[in-house]
Write a protein that holds these residues in place. Structure first.
Motif, short mmCIF file in Angstrom:
data_model
loop_
_atom_site.label_atom_id
_atom_site.label_comp_id
_atom_site.label_asym_id
_atom_site.label_seq_id
_atom_site.Cartn_x
_atom_site.Cartn_y
_atom_site.Cartn_z
N PHE A 211 0.84 -1.20 0.00
CA PHE A 211 0.00 0.00 0.00
C PHE A 211 0.88 1.26 0.00
O PHE A 211 0.61 2.22 -0.73
N ALA A 212 1.94 1.23 0.82
CA ALA A 212 2.84 2.38 0.87
C ALA A 212 3.53 2.60 -0.47
O ALA A 212 3.71 3.74 -0.92
N GLU A 213 3.92 1.51 -1.15
CA GLU A 213 4.58 1.64 -2.44
C GLU A 213 3.59 2.17 -3.49
O GLU A 213 3.94 3.02 -4.32
N LYS A 214 2.35 1.67 -3.44
CA LYS A 214 1.34 2.18 -4.37
C LYS A 214 1.08 3.67 -4.13
O LYS A 214 0.95 4.44 -5.08
N ALA A 215 1.03 4.04 -2.84
CA ALA A 215 0.82 5.46 -2.52
C ALA A 215 1.99 6.30 -3.02
O ALA A 215 1.80 7.40 -3.55
N ARG A 216 3.21 5.78 -2.83
CA ARG A 216 4.39 6.52 -3.30
C ARG A 216 4.36 6.68 -4.82
O ARG A 216 4.62 7.77 -5.34
N GLN A 217 4.04 5.59 -5.52
CA GLN A 217 3.97 5.65 -6.97
C GLN A 217 2.87 6.60 -7.43
O GLN A 217 3.04 7.34 -8.40
#
Length: 477
Positions: free
Chosen positions: A127-133
């Motif tokens: 989720f954090a990586e998706k948010a960052r992207q």
């Protein structure tokens, strides 16, 4: 069980990979026959399967949803041969693990807790990586749109930039945009990702039509918010409108609002199938719609300022009555022409002319008729002279013609004679026939003068010689 705990300490690239590693151990321990990891969308509250082992059951999502009716820190929910485990980390629920097996009761609580924590950690990391992207993608898209949009010289150019940005932002196959006029009618249509015949069809179908006839337009304008449609077949759209013409299976419609109200709508989507739009897509659509309205308003102001500057420039260099270049324009162009002729070793000629009989028109018919006559004379002169030669009104009933292109004295005189002949032809003003003539003085560079101001003096003197002789053309000796 020791092996299970040890592999879970390793960095795993995806939820499916974690499930694949875990499955053999759970099969051995609990007779596992199926498993699904559901990811929870914290903004919508919807669950979506993100990893799968075995065949999914029809009741899987319903059983998984039962954990939300139980206490957050309570034990897993058991229903027959299924167990739903809440995946929770940092006080936040990130998903549900649903297990189906014959010996689920043999799973120890510490094993369940360890498995749940690892899945929760993995989901949180994803989720954090998706948010960052998403943030990176959104920031890059908005920044590029802002940078390009702030240089757009017209509303249409800004609209085209926005359409391309939307197609890129949502990675859709097609994107389209329409702008409306003050009466609410579509005045401009633009699209990307479609062949020329579809673009032409969009213009034919939409330009000149009332925007309010579109159900999608009404929805976006009434709410002031983007409309996200997962399946266009279940939504009412305008017959022959953008969604139908582009053949979209799903789309996002974004209203463009300004301080004056709605100015247009952007629509982007796919024709190859349907798509489930996410909460992040809605946020991005809101940001693009707001930025799009901003750059279009900015472009509108720049366009209005440019038009104002152009009008002031036109007024400064043109005669208000005839629309012809004025004396200032002639002086600027004349000096430039002299420089060019001097550098290239060519000639140029200046003709100054005064109308014969103009005073009688003013005295007998009136000044209104005199103004009309000057306008008609200007049109005749402009129609006689080839470009880039220049016709100008100097004031009153005096005009000038700047002839470039290395004319000989004979060629310059011939131009004057053609003008005289054309101006002797009758004019009709307010139902009355008016006839006039012209007196024309001709001077040439470099024979008579090497500076434009001196050239004008020579042509002016020759014009008065022609007038004293009863009209016609007089070449400076």
């Amino acid at each position: 069980m020791t092996e299970l705990i040890s592999f879970m300490t390793k960095d795993t690239p995806s939820v499916q990979h974690v499930l694949d590693l875990m499955t053999p151990h759970l099969v051995e321990i609990a007779g596992l026959t199926a498993a699904t990891v559901f990811e929870l969308d914290s903004e919508t509250g919807m669950m979506a399967g993100t990893a799968q082992f075995g065949e999914p059951g029809r009741r899987d999502q319903m059983v998984a949803g039962k954990v939300f009716r139980a206490a957050a820190g309570g034990p897993p929910v058991v229903s027959g041969q299924q167990m739903a485990i809440r995946l929770r980390i940092g006080g936040q629920t990130v998903g549900v693990l649903l297990l189906t097996g014959e010996r689920l009761a043999e799973l120890r609580q510490d094993t369940i807790s360890t498995v749940a924590l690892h899945f929760a950690t993995t989901l949180q990391g994803l989720f954090a990586e998706k948010a960052r992207q998403f943030v990176a993608h959104t920031s890059a898209t908005i920044q590029e749109l802002f940078e390009k949009g702030m240089t757009a010289g017209s509303v249409e150019e800004a609209a085209e930039l926005l359409t391309h940005s939307c197609a890129t932002a949502f990675r859709t196959e097609h994107a389209g945009l329409h702008l409306i006029d003050n009466d609410g009618r579509i005045r401009y249509v633009y699209s990307v990702g479609c062949p020329d015949e579809i673009r032409q069809q969009l213009e034919t179908n939409l330009v000149g039509k009332s925007a309010i006839e579109s159900p999608v337009w009404r929805s976006t304008v009434e709410s002031g918010e983007p409309v996200l449609v997962n399946n266009a077949a279940s939504t009412k759209t305008r017959p022959g409108g953008m969604a139908q013409t582009l053949g979209l299976g799903s789309f996002i419609a974004m209203p463009l609002m300004s301080g004056f109200g709605a100015v247009g709508m952007v629509l982007c989507g796919d024709s190859s199938g349907v798509r489930d739009w996410s909460a992040r897509d809605r946020i991005l659509a809101q940001q693009l719609a707001a930025e799009g309205a901003l750059i279009m308003d900015s472009a509108r102001m720049r366009q209005a300022n440019q038009m104002h500057v152009e009008e002031l420039t036109r007024q400064a260099f043109h005669d208000s009555l005839t629309g012809l270049p004025n004396r200032k324009h002639l002086l600027d162009r004349g000096e430039q022409a002299v420089e060019v002729a001097m550098a290239t070793g060519t000639r140029l000629a200046l003709l100054l002319l005064d109308l014969n009989g103009f005073k009688q028109v003013n005295d007998t018919i009136g000044h209104h008729a005199g103004d009309i006559l000057l306008q008609l004379v200007g049109k005749r002169l402009d129609g006689l002279i080839r470009k880039p030669d220049l016709v100008a009104r100097l004031g009153g009933d005096e005009f000038s013609v700047l002839v470039t292109g290395d004319p000989s004295d004979e060629a310059a005189v011939e131009v004057g004679e053609r003008i005289c002949a054309r101006l002797r032809e009758p004019f009709e003003i307010d139902g009355r026939v008016v006839q006039i003539g012209a007196s024309i003085g001709v001077a040439s560079f470099p024979r008579h003068a090497t500076e434009f101001a001196a050239l004008m003096k020579d042509a002016d003197a020759s014009m008065y010689e022609a007038k004293r002789g009863g009209g016609g053309v007089h070449l400076t000796p």
